[in-house]
Design an enzyme around this catalytic site. Structure first.
Site, PDB file in Angstrom:
ATOM      1  N   SER A   1      -5.826  11.495  -1.343  1.00 33.99           N
ATOM      2  CA  SER A   1      -7.241  11.879  -1.503  1.00 33.99           C
ATOM      3  C   SER A   1      -7.538  13.186  -0.775  1.00 33.99           C
ATOM      4  CB  SER A   1      -8.152  10.769  -0.973  1.00 33.99           C
ATOM      5  OG  SER A   1      -8.061   9.643  -1.806  1.00 33.99           O
ATOM      6  N   CYS A   2      -6.746  13.484   0.244  1.00 32.17           N
ATOM      7  CA  CYS A   2      -6.922  14.742   0.994  1.00 32.17           C
ATOM      8  C   CYS A   2      -6.819  15.952   0.058  1.00 32.17           C
ATOM      9  CB  CYS A   2      -5.851  14.887   2.070  1.00 32.17           C
ATOM     10  SG  CYS A   2      -5.609  13.426   3.060  1.00 32.17           S
TER      11      CYS A   2
ATOM     12  N   GLY B   1       0.839  -1.199   0.000  1.00 33.11           N
ATOM     13  CA  GLY B   1       0.000   0.000   0.000  1.00 33.11           C
ATOM     14  C   GLY B   1       0.868   1.241   0.000  1.00 33.11           C
ATOM     15  N   SER B   2       0.497   2.204  -0.873  1.00 34.11           N
ATOM     16  CA  SER B   2       1.402   3.351  -1.063  1.00 34.11           C
ATOM     17  C   SER B   2       0.766   4.681  -0.691  1.00 34.11           C
ATOM     18  CB  SER B   2       1.855   3.412  -2.520  1.00 34.11           C
ATOM     19  OG  SER B   2       0.793   3.883  -3.324  1.00 34.11           O
ATOM     20  N   SER B   3      -0.330   4.626   0.078  1.00 34.67           N
ATOM     21  CA  SER B   3      -0.925   5.892   0.487  1.00 34.67           C
ATOM     22  C   SER B   3      -0.238   6.353   1.783  1.00 34.67           C
ATOM     23  CB  SER B   3      -2.436   5.713   0.623  1.00 34.67           C
ATOM     24  OG  SER B   3      -3.053   6.896   1.013  1.00 34.67           O
ATOM     25  N   HIS B   4      -0.979   7.062   2.632  1.00 40.56           N
ATOM     26  CA  HIS B   4      -0.341   7.709   3.790  1.00 40.56           C
ATOM     27  C   HIS B   4       0.417   6.724   4.689  1.00 40.56           C
ATOM     28  CE1 HIS B   4      -2.371  11.553   3.030  1.00 40.56           C
ATOM     29  NE2 HIS B   4      -3.361  10.808   2.603  1.00 40.56           N
TER      30      HIS B   4
ATOM     31  N   ARG C   1      -0.270   8.290   9.135  1.00 41.64           N
ATOM     32  CA  ARG C   1       1.148   8.687   9.139  1.00 41.64           C
ATOM     33  C   ARG C   1       1.798   8.343  10.481  1.00 41.64           C
ATOM     34  NH1 ARG C   1       3.066  12.518   4.979  1.00 41.64           N
ATOM     35  NH2 ARG C   1       4.993  12.257   6.126  1.00 41.64           N
TER      36      ARG C   1
HETATM   37  P1  FAD Z   1      -5.497   4.183   1.730  1.00 42.75           P
HETATM   38  O1  FAD Z   1      -5.442   5.649   1.485  1.00 42.75           O
HETATM   39  O2  FAD Z   1      -6.806   3.505   1.688  1.00 42.75           O
HETATM   40  O3  FAD Z   1      -4.538   3.511   0.669  1.00 42.75           O
HETATM   41  C1  FAD Z   1      -4.286   2.149   0.604  1.00 42.75           C
HETATM   42  C2  FAD Z   1      -3.441   1.876  -0.621  1.00 42.75           C
HETATM   43  O4  FAD Z   1      -3.075   0.515  -0.618  1.00 42.75           O
HETATM   44  C3  FAD Z   1      -4.186   2.133  -1.916  1.00 42.75           C
HETATM   45  O5  FAD Z   1      -3.370   2.887  -2.782  1.00 42.75           O
HETATM   46  C4  FAD Z   1      -4.476   0.735  -2.443  1.00 42.75           C
HETATM   47  O6  FAD Z   1      -4.529   0.681  -3.861  1.00 42.75           O
HETATM   48  C5  FAD Z   1      -3.292  -0.040  -1.904  1.00 42.75           C
HETATM   49  N1  FAD Z   1      -3.571  -1.468  -1.696  1.00 42.75           N
HETATM   50  C6  FAD Z   1      -4.614  -1.976  -1.006  1.00 42.75           C
HETATM   51  N2  FAD Z   1      -4.549  -3.313  -0.981  1.00 42.75           N
HETATM   52  C7  FAD Z   1      -3.445  -3.659  -1.662  1.00 42.75           C
HETATM   53  C8  FAD Z   1      -2.849  -4.909  -1.982  1.00 42.75           C
HETATM   54  N3  FAD Z   1      -3.390  -6.053  -1.579  1.00 42.75           N
HETATM   55  N4  FAD Z   1      -1.702  -4.918  -2.714  1.00 42.75           N
HETATM   56  C9  FAD Z   1      -1.151  -3.730  -3.123  1.00 42.75           C
HETATM   57  N5  FAD Z   1      -1.680  -2.521  -2.859  1.00 42.75           N
HETATM   58  C10 FAD Z   1      -2.813  -2.479  -2.114  1.00 42.75           C
HETATM   59  N6  FAD Z   1      -7.450  12.660   6.088  1.00 42.75           N
HETATM   60  C11 FAD Z   1      -6.891  13.727   6.729  1.00 42.75           C
HETATM   61  O7  FAD Z   1      -6.199  13.550   7.743  1.00 42.75           O
HETATM   62  N7  FAD Z   1      -7.071  15.002   6.262  1.00 42.75           N
HETATM   63  C12 FAD Z   1      -7.799  15.265   5.146  1.00 42.75           C
HETATM   64  O8  FAD Z   1      -7.935  16.426   4.739  1.00 42.75           O
HETATM   65  C13 FAD Z   1      -8.413  14.178   4.474  1.00 42.75           C
HETATM   66  N8  FAD Z   1      -9.147  14.396   3.363  1.00 42.75           N
HETATM   67  C14 FAD Z   1      -9.677  13.323   2.687  1.00 42.75           C
HETATM   68  C15 FAD Z   1     -10.417  13.564   1.529  1.00 42.75           C
HETATM   69  C16 FAD Z   1     -10.960  12.498   0.827  1.00 42.75           C
HETATM   70  C17 FAD Z   1     -11.758  12.770  -0.422  1.00 42.75           C
HETATM   71  C18 FAD Z   1     -10.766  11.157   1.272  1.00 42.75           C
HETATM   72  C19 FAD Z   1     -11.323   9.990   0.521  1.00 42.75           C
HETATM   73  C20 FAD Z   1     -10.031  10.910   2.425  1.00 42.75           C
HETATM   74  C21 FAD Z   1      -9.486  11.980   3.143  1.00 42.75           C
HETATM   75  N9  FAD Z   1      -8.748  11.782   4.321  1.00 42.75           N
HETATM   76  C22 FAD Z   1      -8.194  12.854   4.987  1.00 42.75           C
HETATM   77  C23 FAD Z   1      -8.559  10.418   4.853  1.00 42.75           C
HETATM   78  C24 FAD Z   1      -7.257   9.824   4.365  1.00 42.75           C
HETATM   79  O9  FAD Z   1      -7.159   9.951   2.977  1.00 42.75           O
HETATM   80  C25 FAD Z   1      -7.179   8.362   4.786  1.00 42.75           C
HETATM   81  O10 FAD Z   1      -7.295   8.284   6.167  1.00 42.75           O
HETATM   82  C26 FAD Z   1      -5.839   7.776   4.332  1.00 42.75           C
HETATM   83  O11 FAD Z   1      -5.762   7.752   2.936  1.00 42.75           O
HETATM   84  C27 FAD Z   1      -5.625   6.371   4.861  1.00 42.75           C
HETATM   85  O12 FAD Z   1      -4.394   5.938   4.384  1.00 42.75           O
HETATM   86  P2  FAD Z   1      -4.041   4.399   4.322  1.00 42.75           P
HETATM   87  O13 FAD Z   1      -2.570   4.332   4.097  1.00 42.75           O
HETATM   88  O14 FAD Z   1      -4.588   3.685   5.488  1.00 42.75           O
HETATM   89  O15 FAD Z   1      -4.834   3.768   3.096  1.00 42.75           O
END
Ligand code: FAD
Length: 451
Positions: free
Chosen positions: A41-42, A7-10, A304
């Site tokens: 997405s933020c 997973g490459s998000s936050h 984070r």
């Molecule tokens: P995610 O963002 O869900 O990312 C997971 C990643 O893992 C994805 O890229 C996915 O493709 C990848 N993945 C999943 N499974 C697999 C697998 N099996 N193999 C390989 N890759 C995989 N938060 C704030 O603090 N401030 C804000 O202003 C804010 N604004 C937001 C606005 C919007 C429109 C949205 C939707 C969310 C917002 N958030 C905000 C919330 C924040 O974006 C999420 O809390 C955050 O993205 C969570 O990060 P994460 O790493 O848990 O997972």
């Protein structure tokens, strides 16, 4: 040591960054099943409203910047299974539809969540969209300028739904905002605030349809044409679903312990039930500062901090995830609000007895004109009925006073009481503030027994 981050998000980004900062020699493989790493997405609203021009700028890292730091980046490669005893993952390469296994010493699951779908007739019609990730950002952007899209229905009036409604209202569309709860942003703000925000939404042409349950998406030629609730029918050439998320963890059953909602169970060090497997982000619960225990708080800030905690523990340091209060902020047209911790609207669910003090004040002394940044400020401080411990706060104004909520977040973490805040030392300068800060004023009034 070889670390695999999924997973490459936050959460995933921070785990990689945290390891690189302290042990750049670590072998890191970083997997993303989408075709783009670390989209935020933020930042989506800024892109959809044209403030940020290029969708590809809304990110932390590129494959090139990560590779330059020695990270092996794999895009369009999905991890489909974990074998904890063997310390192996199965990688499905979506580029050529092949699979392979990879060994890890330590594994970080930062798989996040996906938008929840509504189980109603018509849910699979065309033009039922979500608002999360780069692909939806691109599709939503196209709809902002699509002349055939006049009516947009947003389902879910949390902060993502309100962002979506604002984007499409600014784009000149007729927007209806539906939620099953009685008030928009109910989980973030109490009524003193949401009543003003609802007036603002209406003033900008958004139709709130609160307290309504969606029963069906109606369609024509396979395209969505309307949304039927238990009380009304709304025309829609576009529906945006922002009614919650579900953890992307179905494939992890049996590998690590999940709770009934599919969230990955983690301890204070982000360790899962499997040795050498960590989990972070929206697919986990987080320690909740106001009242203890764990809560589901889907925020980038949380992901984070969890990513950094996992990185530190992987590197052998014993660091606990700090507790958080769910601090968040948003602008809704002219208003800016922020909130943290417990609200009147959430206290009952937590089973705690609270009191609150609500204060309206001016941002600056009376002689400072509105044009120089003066405006009313609305503030509510929530505290434990017995101990007077600070548990939460909400603030809103047409001037940006949102950062004050960070002070309350610290007060919650530091277990401060009304007395600690009543005479706390805050600066004064007429261009910024008042001699008694609104936090002082609220705490003083609460101590006098006002509500
Ligand atoms: P995610 O963002 O869900 O990312 C997971 C990643 O893992 C994805 O890229 C996915 O493709 C990848 N993945 C999943 N499974 C697999 C697998 N099996 N193999 C390989 N890759 C995989 N938060 C704030 O603090 N401030 C804000 O202003 C804010 N604004 C937001 C606005 C919007 C429109 C949205 C939707 C969310 C917002 N958030 C905000 C919330 C924040 O974006 C999420 O809390 C955050 O993205 C969570 O990060 P994460 O790493 O848990 O997972």
């Amino acid at each position: 040591m070889k670390v695999i981050v999924v997973g490459s998000s936050h959460g995933g980004y921070e785990a990689v960054r945290g390891i690189l900062q302290e042990a750049p020699e670590t072998e890191i493989q970083w997997y993303e099943k989408g075709d783009f790493i670390s989209f935020l997405s933020c930042g989506m609203q800024l892109y959809l409203e044209g403030v940020v021009k290029n969708v590809n700028d809304v990110r932390y890292a590129t494959p090139d910047t990560a590779r330059a730091q020695g990270v092996d980046v794999f895009v369009r490669q999905e991890i489909t299974a974990v074998a904890p005893l063997q310390h192996e993952v199965t990688v499905h390469d979506l580029n050529d539809d092949t699979s392979r296994t990879e060994h890890y010493d330590q594994l970080v699951l930062a798989v996040g969540a996906e938008p929840a779908k509504l189980a109603v007739p018509g849910a699979d019609l065309a033009n039922v969209y979500a608002m999360r990730g780069r692909d939806w950002a691109i599709r939503l952007k196209a709809k902002t300028v699509d002349p055939d899209t006049a009516n947009v229905v947003v389902i879910g009036a949390g902060y993502i739904g309100v962002e979506a409604a604002e984007v499409f209202a600014k784009a000149g569309k007729h927007v209806t905002l539906i939620d099953i709860l009685p008030r928009a942003l109910q989980l973030y703000l109490d009524e003193e605030f949401t009543s003003r925000l609802t007036e603002t939404l209406v003033a900008h042409g958004i139709t709130p349809a609160m307290g309504q349950s969606v029963e069906e998406f109606t369609g024509k030629d396979g395209q969505v044409a309307g949304v039927l609730t238990d009380q009304a029918e709304f025309p829609a050439e576009l529906v945006i679903l922002s009614a919650g998320i579900k953890p992307a963890t179905h494939w992890l059953k049996g590998a690590v312990e999940l709770d009934a909602k599919g969230l990955i169970k983690v301890n204070d060090y982000q360790q899962t039930s499997a040795a050498d497997v960590y989990a972070v982000g929206d697919a986990t619960l987080v320690p909740y500062a106001p009242v203890g225990g764990k809560q589901r708080i889907a925020l980038a800030t949380v992901a984070r901090r969890q990513g950094r905690t996992a990185a530190k523990n992987i590197l052998g340091q014993r660091l606990k995830m700090p507790s958080v209060s769910g601090s968040s902020a948003l602008s809704v047209f002219d208003y800016h609000f922020a909130s943290t911790g417990v609200k009147e609207g959430t206290a009952a669910k937590l089973g705690i007895a609270i009191k609150s003090i609500y204060v309206e004040d001016a941002a600056r002394p009376a002689f400072v004109p509105d044009a120089a940044g003066n405006a009313p400020v609305y503030f509510k401080l929530t505290y434990a009925a017995d101990s007077q411990r600070i548990l939460g706060a909400q603030i809103m104004s047409k001037v940006d006073v949102t950062a004050n909520i960070n002070v309350i977040s610290l007060a919650i973490q530091g277990k401060m009481t009304l007395s600690d805040l009543a005479y706390a030392d805050f600066f004064f300068q007429p261009g910024f503030d008042r001699p008694w800060h609104i936090i002082n004023v609220a705490a003083q009034q609460a101590l006098l027994g006002k509500t």
